[in-house]
Design an enzyme around this catalytic site. Structure first.
Site, PDB file in Angstrom:
ATOM      1  N   SER A 131      56.690  40.267  15.372  1.00 35.92           N
ATOM      2  CA  SER A 131      55.383  40.658  15.897  1.00 35.92           C
ATOM      3  C   SER A 131      54.489  41.354  14.873  1.00 35.92           C
ATOM      4  CB  SER A 131      55.556  41.572  17.112  1.00 35.92           C
ATOM      5  OG  SER A 131      56.124  42.810  16.728  1.00 35.92           O
ATOM      6  N   LYS A 190      54.068  48.935  16.024  1.00 31.57           N
ATOM      7  CA  LYS A 190      52.782  48.241  16.100  1.00 31.57           C
ATOM      8  C   LYS A 190      51.770  48.986  15.233  1.00 31.57           C
ATOM      9  CE  LYS A 190      54.345  45.530  19.469  1.00 31.57           C
ATOM     10  NZ  LYS A 190      54.652  44.093  19.226  1.00 31.57           N
TER      11      LYS A 190
END
Length: 300
Positions: free
Chosen positions: A85, A155
């Protein structure tokens, strides 16, 4: 008779030998005796008995483990990247070092930083984590190995408390009306948000809005808007900022904040500052003028 080597004068062949014994006639211990147990060191004091290496080894290991635990708890911790990701910034299997020190001094996550945070609840409920063995658990506990049990995510921070973040189809991500230029870190071929347009979202104070760099392969804040905070993450859940890719050595690199997050006017508070300063400067002038007018009427 022999010729003297130093003075050049004749000297007697049979010279009396010099007394080289210590002053006062003190006895000299046999060679090496002063350095052995029971011998004497400098000044005639008994020499200390040297401790065996094998007796000191457990103490050294214990100190090393305590230091490792303290470093993991208060300074830095290693984390393993389990997914794609964050490509291409981070690859699956990379090991990153996370700064855990600055949050102890009140530091808050900032836009553009790559952060590790605990699952806010519901983000990883379908993710299966491998069961580590006893050795892996111990090494993870002291920080010498990334934890495989903890459900943590990594993230990039896009917006912080007070910001308004939005991304329309085929458009860029905007923060407080400013477009982000994400070419330097977004995965090649990805769009900023075509798979999941969102917003506008006002990020609550004490929370952050996060997205993965591989946008079309990241279940980030966009996909959890039904949760409290509209998919934002509480800063209390943030473990720290990822600062270095430490392993493999061929991928060693730092993780700086991209320039686009430093553009003028991005900060919502900074954008309001000129108006606030204008109001603050106008109030004294208005009061001063009113006092003059009042004084004039009174004098008349």
């Amino acid at each position: 008779m022999a010729v003297g080597a130093r003075s050049g004068h004749d000297e007697p062949e049979d010279r009396p030998e010099r007394d080289e014994s210590p002053a006062g006639g003190a006895a000299v211990p046999p060679e090496g005796e002063g350095d052995t147990p029971g011998g004497y060191g400098d000044g005639g004091r008994p020499a200390r008995r040297q401790r065996s290496f094998w007796l000191e080894l457990p103490l050294l290991v214990g100190i090393a483990l305590v230091l490792a635990l303290l470093i993991k708890t208060f300074l830095v911790q290693a984390f393993s990247i389990p997914s794609d990701s964050m490509q291409n910034t981070l690859q699956r299997g990379d090991r990153v070092l996370v700064d855990k020190l600055t949050p102890w001094f009140g530091s808050e996550p900032e836009r553009g930083e790559v952060v590790v945070f605990h699952d806010p609840g519901g983000w990883l409920e379908d993710t299966v984590t491998p069961e580590p063995n006893a050795v892996q658990k111990f090494l993870s506990f002291i920080g010498l190995m990334p934890s495989s049990e903890e459900k943590d995510l990594i993230k990039r921070v896009i917006a912080v408390g007070g910001d308004t973040v939005e991304c329309k189809e085929n458009g860029p991500v905007t923060v407080n009306g400013k477009s982000l230029d994400e070419k330097s870190f977004i995965f090649p071929g990805n769009t900023p948000c075509n798979d999941k347009p969102f917003g506008p979202i006002k990020v609550p104070d004490g929370r952050i809005f996060v997205m993965g760099d591989h946008r079309q392969n990241s279940l980030d804040s966009r996909y959890h808007q039904e949760l409290p905070g509209q998919g934002t993450v509480s800063t209390d859940e943030v473990v720290g900022r990822a600062v270095v890719v430490a392993w493999p050595l061929g991928r060693w690199s730092t993780l700086p904040v991209p320039d686009t997050f430093d553009q003028p006017g991005l900060n919502a508070a900074a954008a309001m500052a000129p108006a606030a300063l204008g109001v603050a400067g106008a109030v004294p002038l208005v009061l001063w003028r009113r006092r003059r007018l009042t004084a004039g009427r009174t004098a008349g």
